[in-house]
Motif scaffolding. Structure first.
Motif: not given
Length: 94
Positions: A1-12, A43-57
């Motif tokens: 999943m792309n954090p930017l797309a997910v972040g923009c969708a959450i922001a919308a 901000l939503c994109t940054i949060g999504t990227a952090l959560i996705m990195n945590l999941m990958t870890h």
């Protein structure tokens, strides 16, 4: 999943309706509403990227743990087989 797309969708979903209502009522200009949306989306994109990195870890950690357990099980099985073979040889010699 792309954090930017997910972040923009959450922001919308989160910021879109209130910003649209403020724009429509004249409380904000279109430009300021878009700037506010961009800030929320960032901000939503940054949060999504952090959560996705945590999941990958965590996924890598689980895979490493499973691999280590499989290695230990294979080693234990090989040692048990070697012990059984040594006992059979000892029994044949006796």
């Amino acid at each position: 999943m792309n954090p930017l797309a997910v972040g923009c969708a959450i922001a919308a979903v989160l910021a879109g309706p209130p910003l649209y209502a403020q724009w429509q009522s004249g409380g904000q200009s279109g430009t300021s509403a878009l700037i506010h949306y961009a800030i929320v989306a960032g901000l939503c994109t940054i949060g999504t990227a952090l959560i996705m990195n945590l999941m990958t870890h965590y996924q890598r950690e689980w895979e490493d743990k499973d691999e280590a357990e499989a290695r230990e099980a294979a080693q234990a099985a090989a040692e048990a087989e070697a012990k059984r073979a040594a006992e059979e040889d000892e029994a044949r010699r006796s």
